[in-house]
Design an enzyme around this catalytic site. Structure first.
Site, short mmCIF file in Angstrom:
data_model
loop_
_atom_site.label_atom_id
_atom_site.label_comp_id
_atom_site.label_asym_id
_atom_site.label_seq_id
_atom_site.Cartn_x
_atom_site.Cartn_y
_atom_site.Cartn_z
N THR A 1 -7.28 10.25 13.79
CA THR A 1 -8.73 10.21 13.79
C THR A 1 -9.26 9.64 15.12
OG1 THR A 1 -10.52 9.84 12.23
CG2 THR A 1 -9.18 7.95 12.75
N ARG B 1 -4.79 21.24 8.70
CA ARG B 1 -4.29 19.90 9.00
C ARG B 1 -2.79 19.92 9.14
NH1 ARG B 1 -8.89 19.61 9.50
NH2 ARG B 1 -10.43 18.11 8.75
N SER C 1 -4.20 6.23 13.81
CA SER C 1 -4.55 7.48 13.10
C SER C 1 -4.94 8.56 14.10
CB SER C 1 -5.73 7.18 12.18
OG SER C 1 -6.30 8.39 11.72
N ASN D 1 -1.77 13.69 8.59
CA ASN D 1 -2.19 13.53 7.19
C ASN D 1 -1.01 13.20 6.27
OD1 ASN D 1 -4.35 15.06 8.59
ND2 ASN D 1 -5.28 15.04 6.56
N TYR E 1 -14.59 3.71 11.20
CA TYR E 1 -13.17 3.56 10.83
C TYR E 1 -12.28 3.95 12.02
CZ TYR E 1 -8.62 5.12 9.19
OH TYR E 1 -7.27 5.34 9.09
N LYS F 1 -9.59 1.77 14.67
CA LYS F 1 -8.21 2.10 15.03
C LYS F 1 -8.06 2.15 16.56
CE LYS F 1 -6.33 2.38 10.98
NZ LYS F 1 -5.26 1.46 10.57
N ASN G 1 -10.53 10.25 -1.54
CA ASN G 1 -11.30 11.19 -0.72
C ASN G 1 -10.42 12.28 -0.15
OD1 ASN G 1 -13.78 9.66 -0.74
ND2 ASN G 1 -12.70 8.18 0.53
N ASN G 2 -9.11 12.10 -0.22
CA ASN G 2 -8.21 13.01 0.47
C ASN G 2 -7.74 14.15 -0.42
OD1 ASN G 2 -7.12 10.02 1.88
ND2 ASN G 2 -8.10 11.62 3.06
N TYR H 1 -1.01 8.59 12.90
CA TYR H 1 -0.63 9.46 11.78
C TYR H 1 -1.57 10.65 11.68
CZ TYR H 1 0.87 4.85 9.92
OH TYR H 1 1.37 3.59 9.72
N GLY I 1 0.82 -1.22 0.00
CA GLY I 1 0.00 0.00 0.00
C GLY I 1 0.85 1.26 0.00
C1 UD1 Z 1 -9.19 11.93 6.34
C2 UD1 Z 1 -10.09 11.09 7.18
C3 UD1 Z 1 -9.27 10.52 8.31
C4 UD1 Z 1 -8.10 9.71 7.76
C5 UD1 Z 1 -7.27 10.61 6.85
C6 UD1 Z 1 -6.22 9.77 6.15
C7 UD1 Z 1 -12.35 11.99 6.95
C8 UD1 Z 1 -13.45 12.75 7.62
N1 UD1 Z 1 -11.20 11.87 7.66
O1 UD1 Z 1 -8.70 13.01 7.13
O2 UD1 Z 1 -10.07 9.71 9.12
O3 UD1 Z 1 -7.30 9.24 8.81
O4 UD1 Z 1 -8.11 11.20 5.85
O5 UD1 Z 1 -5.42 10.55 5.34
O6 UD1 Z 1 -12.49 11.49 5.84
N2 UD1 Z 1 -10.73 18.90 1.56
C9 UD1 Z 1 -11.30 19.78 0.66
N3 UD1 Z 1 -11.67 19.29 -0.56
C10 UD1 Z 1 -11.49 17.99 -0.95
C11 UD1 Z 1 -10.89 17.09 -0.01
C12 UD1 Z 1 -10.52 17.58 1.23
O7 UD1 Z 1 -11.50 20.96 0.96
O8 UD1 Z 1 -11.87 17.62 -2.07
C13 UD1 Z 1 -10.29 19.40 2.88
C14 UD1 Z 1 -10.99 18.75 4.07
O9 UD1 Z 1 -12.18 19.39 4.40
C15 UD1 Z 1 -9.90 18.92 5.15
C16 UD1 Z 1 -8.58 18.85 4.37
O10 UD1 Z 1 -8.93 19.13 3.02
O11 UD1 Z 1 -10.00 20.19 5.74
C17 UD1 Z 1 -7.92 17.49 4.43
O12 UD1 Z 1 -8.86 16.50 4.04
P1 UD1 Z 1 -8.44 14.96 3.82
O13 UD1 Z 1 -7.22 14.91 2.97
O14 UD1 Z 1 -9.64 14.22 3.34
O15 UD1 Z 1 -7.99 14.47 5.26
P2 UD1 Z 1 -8.81 14.49 6.64
O16 UD1 Z 1 -10.21 14.85 6.45
O17 UD1 Z 1 -8.00 15.30 7.61
#
Ligand code: UD1
Length: 347
Positions: free
Chosen positions: A128, A233, A126, A181, A150, A154, A200-201, A179, A12
């Site tokens: 989280t 973050r 995490s 981010n 999730y 953890k 999603n990140n 961890y 991974g």
């Molecule tokens: C997410 C997970 C967390 C996990 C971590 C792993 C959620 C709620 N939390 O954290 O449990 O351990 O990833 O890396 O999913 N953002 C935008 N637009 C986007 C995507 C993100 O504005 O399209 C913003 C988010 O609102 C946040 C920041 O970017 O403020 C970081 O987001 P992300 O990378 O998804 O990480 P986390 O939400 O901190």
């Protein structure tokens, strides 16, 4: 002979960088991965990068008998456990799948490892686990109160590990690394974040916008109580993160912790907002990225930043790479991945 270290989820994103860091430090990684979220080509790229043939086994961590057989054949002194499902939204929709794979799998794995002789266990946890807290920076003593399945998995696995290593007959010692981010990629651009499913990140989403796979970026809210209103973050370079695992393992193997179980934050302690991350990408690319302002994403918190002082004190480790390096390396990796056709529709 080099110490063998079992690395679950070794193909991974974080696992592959741990495998490289282990090789660099003179350990012999034994990879276990069921390929549920990794491409077959990772192993070949890891072998190219490390210049050696790597042992890799397609075993699900819930398969205790399979792990037992493997550990008889390949006795390991240490375990870095990263194999897990990790999508927050999916965990809300399919909680039992998450509890079964993450918690059930960890119980089976820890049991097999301890029964085979035990050793040093480093668990991929995490930030989280802290849930929705309002604090400038997060310390390990703060309450563990995750807000989704999730995060619960953890927290539960940390508890399982803590209880197991505190038992009278335990042969293992444990460390949970929380961890913040993870971002960026190896500077060789041979390995990097490569999710099979839609990411999603923030980092992989920005990369998708930059390469034209996604039309625009949506900023999830600008009304947070932060300096520019967007989420803040603690982004940490994946190579720094991997090196922390190796340090942790080395300290555990040399009996360096007083307690049988310890939890440590892995972050830089430096806050960055969504806007600052986008600006760093735009500076690297020398162009603007299409973006719109959207609603807050359910479950997001305003600020999540580590107090990394305990890891610094106890591991003698600190993150060395900043946001610029994370952005540069993520972008170089994206270039290489596209060149190899990794991100073409049907690969
Ligand atoms: C997410 C997970 C967390 C996990 C971590 C792993 C959620 C709620 N939390 O954290 O449990 O351990 O990833 O890396 O999913 N953002 C935008 N637009 C986007 C995507 C993100 O504005 O399209 C913003 C988010 O609102 C946040 C920041 O970017 O403020 C970081 O987001 P992300 O990378 O998804 O990480 P986390 O939400 O901190």
């Amino acid at each position: 002979m080099a110490n063998k270290i079992l690395v679950t989820g070794g193909l991974g994103y974080i696992g592959s960088h741990c495998v490289v860091a282990l090789c660099e430090a003179g350990y012999e990684p034994v990879i276990v991965d069921n390929h549920s979220n990794a491409r077959a080509s990772v192993l070949e790229r890891l072998e190219r990068l490390t210049g050696r043939e790597l042992s890799c086994f397609d075993i699900d961590i819930r398969n205790r008998a399979g792990l037992e057989t493997l550990l008889q054949r390949e006795p390991c002194q240490g375990l870095i456990h990263l194999a897990a499902f990790k999508a927050v939204g999916e965990s809300v929709a399919q909680p039992l799948r998450y509890y079964d794979n993450n918690v059930g799998g960890s119980v089976s794995l820890f049991d097999a490892f301890d029964a085979a002789g035990g050793g040093a266990i480093v668990f991929s946890s995490s930030a989280t686990v802290y849930g929705d807290v309002e604090a400038k920076s997060l310390h390990e003593n703060m309450p563990v109160q995750p807000t989704n399945p999730y995060g619960q998995t953890k927290a539960m696995i940390e508890q399982v590990l803590a209880d197991m290593v505190r038992a009278r007959d335990a042969r293992s010692r444990g460390l949970a690394l929380r961890y913040f981010n993870p971002a960026g990629a190896h500077d060789s651009a041979i390995i990097g974040e490569d999710p099979k499913d839609a990411p999603n990140n923030l980092f992989p989403i920005i990369v998708q916008v930059a390469v034209g796979q996604r039309e625009r970026l949506t900023i999830f809210g600008e009304d947070y109580d932060t300096p520019d209103g967007t989420g803040v973050r603690d982004y940490i370079h994946v190579v720094d993160l991997a090196q922390a695992h190796v340090k942790a393992l080395t300290v555990l193997l040399s009996g360096g912790f007083d307690a049988p179980f310890t939890a440590l934050n892995l972050g830089t302690g430096t806050p960055y907002s969504v806007r600052e991350v986008i600006a760093a990408f735009e500076a690297e690319l020398s162009r603007k990225l299409p973006q719109t302002m959207g609603e807050r994403r359910p479950g997001d918190v305003a600020t999540l930043v580590a107090d990394p002082s305990a890891a610094m004190a106890q591991l003698g480790w600190r993150a060395e790479r900043g946001l610029e390096a994370m952005v540069r390396d993520a972008w170089r990796w994206a270039g290489a991945a596209r060149q190899w056709g990794l991100w073409d529709e049907d690969t």
